[in-house]
Motif scaffolding. Structure first.
Motif, PDB file in Angstrom:
ATOM      1  N   GLU A   1      -9.737 -87.869  36.984  1.00 49.23           N
ATOM      2  CA  GLU A   1      -9.477 -86.724  37.853  1.00 49.23           C
ATOM      3  C   GLU A   1      -8.173 -86.932  38.636  1.00 49.23           C
ATOM      4  N   ALA A   2      -7.975 -88.139  39.153  1.00 46.34           N
ATOM      5  CA  ALA A   2      -6.766 -88.434  39.927  1.00 46.34           C
ATOM      6  C   ALA A   2      -5.524 -88.376  39.050  1.00 46.34           C
ATOM      7  N   ALA A   3      -5.666 -88.733  37.790  1.00 43.62           N
ATOM      8  CA  ALA A   3      -4.518 -88.711  36.878  1.00 43.62           C
ATOM      9  C   ALA A   3      -3.976 -87.300  36.695  1.00 43.62           C
ATOM     10  N   SER A   4      -4.820 -86.310  36.910  1.00 44.20           N
ATOM     11  CA  SER A   4      -4.361 -84.930  36.751  1.00 44.20           C
ATOM     12  C   SER A   4      -3.770 -84.367  38.040  1.00 44.20           C
ATOM     13  N   LYS A   5      -3.932 -85.065  39.142  1.00 50.19           N
ATOM     14  CA  LYS A   5      -3.367 -84.616  40.417  1.00 50.19           C
ATOM     15  C   LYS A   5      -1.916 -85.074  40.516  1.00 50.19           C
ATOM     16  N   GLN A   6      -1.151 -84.343  41.318  1.00 51.69           N
ATOM     17  CA  GLN A   6       0.264 -84.673  41.464  1.00 51.69           C
ATOM     18  C   GLN A   6       0.618 -84.906  42.928  1.00 51.69           C
TER      19      GLN A   6
END
Length: 108
Positions: free
Chosen positions: A29-34
């Protein structure tokens, strides 16, 4: 009647597996946040994902016109480092819910 000494071990293994699954989900999930980092008062802005991938670099066109390549390089490095630092911080905050706030070395 004696207790099975491996009963607790099986329970611990299940808990560890569940924790691993939760950690993987949080990381995905964090990998998709910027997050972004800036330098030079916004002259250079770098955006990265929680997965530590650079997704964009924005440079104020006025600094390009100045021809100061060395300054532009320094600002790009500084903005990138800030963005990556922000991404690590975001990931650490995401994982706090899983670790109960404990700082576990090597987790990030």
């Amino acid at each position: 009647m004696s207790k099975n000494p491996f009963g607790n071990m099986a329970s611990l293994m299940k808990q560890a597996q569940a924790m691993q699954e939760q950690m993987t989900k949080i990381q995905e999930e964090a990998a998709s946040k910027q997050v972004t980092g800036t330098a030079g008062g916004g002259i250079v802005t770098v955006t990265v994902t929680g997965g530590m991938q650079v997704v964009s670099v924005k440079i104020d066109p006025e600094v390009v016109k100045s021809g100061d390549v060395e300054m532009l390089q320094d600002l790009t490095v500084a903005a990138t480092n800030e963005a990556l630092r922000n991404a690590r911080e975001m990931m650490a905050n995401e994982l706090k819910s899983l670790t109960g706030g404990l700082n576990i070395p090597g987790l990030l």
